[in-house]
Enzyme design. Structure first.
Site, PDB file in Angstrom:
ATOM      1  N   CYS A   5       4.040   3.112  13.895  1.00 53.53           N
ATOM      2  CA  CYS A   5       3.299   1.931  13.451  1.00 53.53           C
ATOM      3  C   CYS A   5       2.973   2.210  11.992  1.00 53.53           C
ATOM      4  CB  CYS A   5       2.066   1.694  14.310  1.00 53.53           C
ATOM      5  SG  CYS A   5       1.074   3.149  14.662  1.00 53.53           S
ATOM      6  N   GLY A  50       0.780   6.006  12.931  1.00 50.05           N
ATOM      7  CA  GLY A  50       1.392   6.659  14.082  1.00 50.05           C
ATOM      8  C   GLY A  50       0.398   7.360  14.982  1.00 50.05           C
ATOM      9  N   TRP A  51      -0.843   6.894  14.974  1.00 48.36           N
ATOM     10  CA  TRP A  51      -1.789   7.525  15.899  1.00 48.36           C
ATOM     11  C   TRP A  51      -2.489   6.531  16.817  1.00 48.36           C
ATOM     12  CZ3 TRP A  51      -3.968   9.928  10.904  1.00 48.36           C
ATOM     13  CH2 TRP A  51      -4.641   8.954  10.140  1.00 48.36           C
ATOM     14  N   LYS A  72       0.825  -1.203   0.000  1.00 46.52           N
ATOM     15  CA  LYS A  72       0.000   0.000   0.000  1.00 46.52           C
ATOM     16  C   LYS A  72       0.865   1.262   0.000  1.00 46.52           C
ATOM     17  CE  LYS A  72      -2.495  -2.127   3.386  1.00 46.52           C
ATOM     18  NZ  LYS A  72      -3.209  -2.007   4.657  1.00 46.52           N
TER      19      LYS A  72
END
Lengths: 603, 593
Positions: free
Chosen positions: A380, A383-384, A296
């Site tokens: 990750c 990132g949240w 992706k």
């Protein structure tokens, strides 16, 4: 058919003017029911939408209870007077995840509907069907006010105008928090590049970045990071200058794209810490998932491109796995617990295993920073979610300030709210679409991890369990604005009351009497499953059989009062001693021949 | 009787420095690789270059040092001790890596290369050179030593010595007898006055209990003086006022062990808790019932009925308990982390814990809610009765939730009631069949109640842990004997052998565990105090909602071992929802007094 509820009343209008007269539905006065006035006058801009008598609530623990139901634009209130003391159910509509009609054929003449709640319970009500319109209407009122967003209404938090002695929105100020950490310093600067959320609309306006990377380069780094979430400082070690930085995944893609700016940027983060010539990149995901993200356009840093960097995968699963795990947990704990297989059932939910992986990841980060004096980058995918869990937990382990009540509020404001954890999307406030795949208990998991820490370090946290439960309750309640919206930008122009206004106005409720403020005390929890336990006080609190036999909350308050009293006494005595030694020293100078025993104070 | 000046550090030299000793301790810091020995303790064998494994995987890092076997303990002294890490409790008699020999459950030697393994007993031979020694401890530790770098002969000798010395041939060979004899002569011990815990070895202790609980229809009876009637009952017992000594004597022969019904405790409403053994001859059942039951009824102010609960019929037997406990020990540590919860569930230990709590809560309901007196009956009245009777009192009487009260409860319902600590602990490792973790089970039950009522107990989890650890340290009179009579006999011989003046108080020359200054400094003893405790007169414990499940954390390690090999014994307890449903409404609003 307009009998029951007012249609979208303008905010702030008193209830009485919005209730056309009717047998059941409306009340002339907000204080109509003597037993219900207590809460009606407590909440501002609340109006009663619906009231019905002879409603049955099927309590899974007590059995069927008959009483009165009252629905407002904020809550559902059920009271059964047949019992002593009266049974009361008080449910903010925000916790309702879905409202469903339960078949009518089997219960002849009864209308039955169930509320599936976000806070680990399901409720079932029924009442006699009096006329055809009734059933529809109760259902409609609940659906309407439980899901205001889906119905073009406002979430109650926007109506609630309670004034508290303190304004909780002032708790967190990014600049003062960075200043507390010693930023800016010779290696880190504050940038206003995102002042209007142009570089990254899910980031805060104030960011801390390495000194030698100019704003123009930051923008180029942003182009290489998912959603423009560049690596920025979360926390800096006061001694070693090792840092915790957070970001999203690099846009590596299948072709292994590289970005010179990004590489240089990470090098700058490493260089900002003179103590170590290494940089650790913690990727929260399982390596398989990280690799799959390449399809992706995402991915992870290759160690070839980023010299001196070491990449570690922390194996934490994604939001969908977590949602499924909590769903299983709910099945196991609500309403009834199957005693004979309790432990193996709990094990099969894998909930504690997930908690363990998150804590283990945060521990590795804290250990690298504290013991290894090495800076770390955490990400990750976006990132949240997992990133916020990891950075905030590591910061909680590393910095005692975040273990105070105010410090914890700052931590949430900073790592969760300002860095764009998507509360609205993960929780679906006021949204009827309960199957939305974006919903996930990421924040609950974080609070659970904090609770695990408080269990292992009972004297290290200024707040108590009730504080954590209160936070989770208001995560859904939609009474305060704290957990609304998805980002700082979205929250910018919103007029609501902060949860911290309420909390900080009654700190004694939330204070842990055992708290000892050790300075420079780093917590390294044991993250073995053998040391983790299910947070019964939250997940199974609806079950009266699972409640503590003797609530300790009152005892905590007594201890706090006792401590305050003793502290006062100590202060008095100290003052006395100071006065006495002052007067004795003057005496001494007056008559040097007299010997006086010096008074010593031990503090 | 001061012997030759010892060359090795004495017991006193490593006590926490008293102010006057400060200089001395500074002069000689105990830095050497030497064992710290107690009075009368001697080194039997030792071996150097041993590696103590710190993780389950023996190939992983470890701690190098010397392994020593003395007549008291297995001691490991690291050559390069890791930087002082002060654990929250430091034991005065045992070092960080010490294991009392009494604490050893099994001594296993392994030869990796030959694939051989042998469980060692007393006086055995070993045909291979051990590469590894695994010590399975009664406090659930598993400790492994590696001999790869050590001299094979001396390693073998140490292993054999450990195995041999952990199987004493006779009770007086337990190290406590040596140690307490020396200690008595070497140090000027204070009198019993320092001990605040009633021991129930004299009528006045019982009298005080009768007065405290308002049991005016009960009296202290001394027919068992010199253990004339029953070999396992204490010398002084409490019986209904309406029964004459002669009556009791005559009828005692019909009971197992002559253990007639004796009083334990009175509820303020007048109902009494009584315990007794089974009737040996079933033909006498009616006769006995007609004699004792009316007397107990008479002692109740409202003449309420008496209910007898036969614990043998409704609770698991002690052999089952032991086998389940063993399973618990073996399984829980070998299972993988992910399977931890279900492996705990599979052992069923918690079901047993629940059964005891539930039955006790039912007795509480009878005494408190139904106003009836209760007789606990068990074949010998020395095992299950101890657990249930003490739990019932703990639930009903806040006095027993204070530290001294709890100790007096253990003294009254376990030690003086003749619980066979020697056999159940299997200190001599002679009869595995008699071993059973009843006292451990009791402490677990207390822990469970404590967790449901965090403010009701004056003492802490730490206290329960050190109490359970003390069972495996053979220095205190509390856990060494099967009955007060046996204790009296052994201690009389002991006094004779050690030239202790006649008439000296047993508690002085062979103290019970309750004198905690033997093991912990005053500062450390403060960790026994629960800061949440609301004080006596708090609300009544256990409202019959015996349905909460909880996690137990019995660090069955000596606490100072936190550094090396902690076996966490963690588990949950589940309480059934079905069985106690009947009691629920009736338990609401128990009186607080």
């Amino acid at each position: 058919s307009t009998v029951w509820a007012p249609s979208a009343p303008p905010p702030g209008s008193p209830a009485s003017t919005h209730c056309p007269g009717s047998r059941l539905a409306c009340i002339k006065e907000p204080l109509y029911h003597p037993t219900m006035q207590i809460f009606l006058i407590q909440l501002i801009n609340l109006f009663v939408c619906f009231i019905a008598q002879d409603v049955t609530y099927f309590c899974p623990f007590i059995g069927a209870l008959s009483g009165t139901v009252l629905v407002t634009n904020y809550r559902l209130f059920f009271r059964c007077m047949d019992r002593e003391p009266a049974f009361v159910l008080d449910l903010p509509l925000g916790v309702v995840s879905r409202v469903e009609k339960i078949g009518g054929a089997s219960n002849r003449g009864d209308v039955s509907y169930g509320l599936v709640c976000k806070d680990m319970r399901n409720l079932r009500f029924a009442h006699k069907q009096m006329e055809d319109t009734l059933r529809k209407s109760i259902f409609e009122v609940l659906v309407k006010f439980a899901f205001p967003v889906s119905n073009g209404l406002q979430i109650y938090a926007f109506e609630y105008g309670q004034v508290f002695p303190e304004n909780g929105w002032k708790v967190y100020d990014a600049l003062s928090e960075y200043k507390r950490q010693g930023i800016p310093n010779e290696s880190w600067r504050i940038t206003k590049v995102n002042d209007h959320y142009e570089v990254c609309d899910t980031y805060p306006s104030t960011l801390a970045v390495p000194v030698n990377i100019p704003d123009e380069e930051l923008k180029r780094v942003a182009a290489f990071r998912a959603k423009g979430r560049i690596p920025v400082l979360s926390w800096i070690h006061p001694e070693s200058q090792a840092t915790v930085t957070r970001c999203s995944q690099p846009m590596v893609g299948v072709n292994g794209k590289r970005s010179k700016e990004d590489e240089k940027y990470l090098q700058a983060i490493m260089d900002a810490n003179a103590q170590s010539h290494k940089l650790f990149i913690f990727d929260a995901r399982p390596s398989v998932n990280a690799a799959a993200n390449k399809m992706k356009g995402g991915g992870y840093e290759s160690e070839d491109a980023y010299q001196n960097a070491e990449l570690v995968f922390l194996d934490i699963h994604n939001i969908h796995v977590m949602r499924e795990s909590l769903r299983k947990l709910k099945d196991v704990v609500y309403p009834n617990i199957e005693d004979s297989h309790w432990l193996s059932n709990l094990e099969s939910t894998h909930w504690l295993e997930h908690i363990k992986l998150i804590l283990a990841g945060a521990l590795r980060i804290a250990d690298k920073v504290e013991s290894g004096k090495t800076s770390v980058v955490v990400h990750c995918s976006d990132g949240w979610d997992r990133t916020g869990q990891l950075t905030s937990l590591a910061m909680l382990m590393l910095d005692g300030y975040y273990r105070t009540i105010r410090g914890f509020e700052v931590l949430l404001e900073k790592e969760w709210l300002s860095f764009g954890h998507r509360f609205q999307l993960r929780l679906g406030h006021g949204d009827k679409n309960h199957t939305d795949a974006d919903r996930s208990p990421v924040f609950i998991q974080f609070i659970d991890c904090v609770w695990q820490l408080t269990r292992q370090f009972p004297a290290a946290f200024e707040f108590n369990e009730y504080f954590l439960v209160t936070i989770l309750d208001h995560l859904y309640s939609c009474l305060f604005g704290t957990f609304l919206c998805n980002s700082e930008q979205q929250r910018f122009n919103v007029r609501t009351v902060s949860l911290w206004s309420y909390v900080n106005s009654q700190l004694e409720e939330f204070t842990n009497p055992m708290y000892v403020n050790y300075s420079n005390h780093v917590l390294f929890p044991v993250v073995s499953l053998r040391h983790l336990e299910l947070w019964v006080g939250y997940y199974i609190r609806w079950n009266p059989r699972m409640r503590p036999q003797e609530p300790v909350h009152q005892r905590h308050k007594e201890l706090l009062a006792k401590r305050a009293e003793l502290q006062k006494r100590v202060d008095e005595l100290q003052r006395e001693v100071t006065n006495r030694s002052a007067s004795s020293s003057s005496e001494r100078t007056g008559s040097p021949t007299r010997s006086i025993t010096p008074v010593q104070t031990f503090v | 009787m001061f012997s030759v000046k010892p060359t090795k550090p004495t017991f006193r030299s490593y006590l926490p420095p008293v102010q006057t000793d400060v200089k001395k301790t500074i002069e000689s810091p105990p830095k050497k690789v030497e064992p710290k020995l107690l009075q009368g303790e001697i080194v039997v064998n030792e071996v150097n270059f041993v590696r103590k494994c710190l993780s389950a995987d023996s190939s992983q890092e470890g701690l190098w040092g010397k392994l020593i076997c003395t007549n008291f303990k297995v001691s490991f002294i690291p050559t390069d001790p890791p930087s002082e890490q002060k654990s929250h409790l430091s034991h005065l008699l045992l070092g960080l890596h010490d294991i009392p020999l009494t604490c050893l459950e099994q001594v296993v030697t392994v030869n990796d290369t030959k694939g051989k393994k042998k469980v060692l007993g007393s006086n055995q031979k070993l045909k291979f050179n051990p590469t590894e020694l695994i010590l399975y401890c009664k406090d659930l530790r598993i400790i492994r030593f590696c001999f790869v770098e050590a001299g094979p002969e001396s390693a073998k000798k140490v292993c054999l010595a450990i195995a041999h010395y952990s199987h004493p041939a006779d009770l007086p060979l337990l190290f406590g007898f040596e140690y307490q004899g020396r200690r008595y002569h070497d140090s000027k011990v204070n009198d019993r006055g320092g001990l605040r815990t009633p021991i129930f070895d004299r009528p006045s202790d019982w009298d005080r209990e009768i007065k405290r609980t308002g049991a005016s229809e009960w009296r202290v009876c001394s027919i068992n003086e010199n253990y004339a009637i029953s070999p396992s009952l204490p010398e002084h017992i409490v019986v209904p006022v309406s029964l004459a000594d002669q009556d009791l004597k005559q009828n005692s022969i019909y009971f197992m062990n002559q253990r007639i019904p004796v009083w334990c405790w009175n509820h303020p409403n007048g109902s009494a808790l009584v315990r007794m053994a089974s009737i040996a001859d079933p033909l006498q059942q009616r006769r006995i019932d007609q004699r004792f039951i009316p007397a107990i009824t008479k002692s109740h102010p409202q003449r309420s009925e008496v209910i007898r609960s036969d614990l043998d019929k409704c609770l698991p037997n002690i052999q089952d308990l032991q086998s389940i406990f063993q399973m618990c020990v073996n399984n829980s540590f070998e299972e993988s982390e992910e399977r931890w919860l279900s492996s705990i569930e599979n052992t069923r230990w918690l079901e047993y814990v629940r059964a005891f709590l539930k039955h006790s809560a039912e007795m509480v309901y009878l005494l408190d809610g139904k106003n009836t007196s209760v007789i606990l009956q068990e074949e010998e009245d020395r095992d299950l009765n101890c657990v249930v009777s003490s739990l019932v009192q703990l639930m009903l009487d806040p006095h027993y939730r204070s530290l001294v009260g709890f100790q007096s409860l253990v003294q009254k319902e376990w030690v003086m009631a003749g619980h066979r600590f020697l056999d159940r602990c299997n200190h001599l490792k002679k009869n595995d069949k008699d071993e059973s973790p009843l006292f451990m089970l009791f402490l677990d039950c207390v822990w469970q109640v404590m967790n449901q009522y965090p403010a009701a107990f004056e003492f802490t989890e730490t206290y329960l842990t050190v109490l359970s650890d003390s069972m495996w340290i053979p220095l205190f009179s509390t856990f060494l004997f099967n009955s007060p009579k046996q204790r009296a006999q052994y201690l009389m011989d002991f006094a004779k052998n050690k030239a202790i003046p006649q008439g000296e108080d047993q508690l002085v020359y062979f103290p019970p565990v309750w004198d905690w200054s033997q093991q912990y400094s005053t500062a450390d003893q403060t960790l026994f105090n629960n800061p949440m405790f609301v004080g006596k007169g708090a609300a009544c414990v256990q409202n019959g909602e015996v349905k909460t499940f909880r996690r137990t954390k019995v660090h069955n390690t000596l606490l100072q071992l936190g550094l090396c090999f902690i076996c966490m014994f963690t588990y949950f307890s589940t309480f059934s929802t079905s069985a106690s449903v009947d009691f629920e409404p009736l338990f609401d609003g128990l009186p607080s007094w």
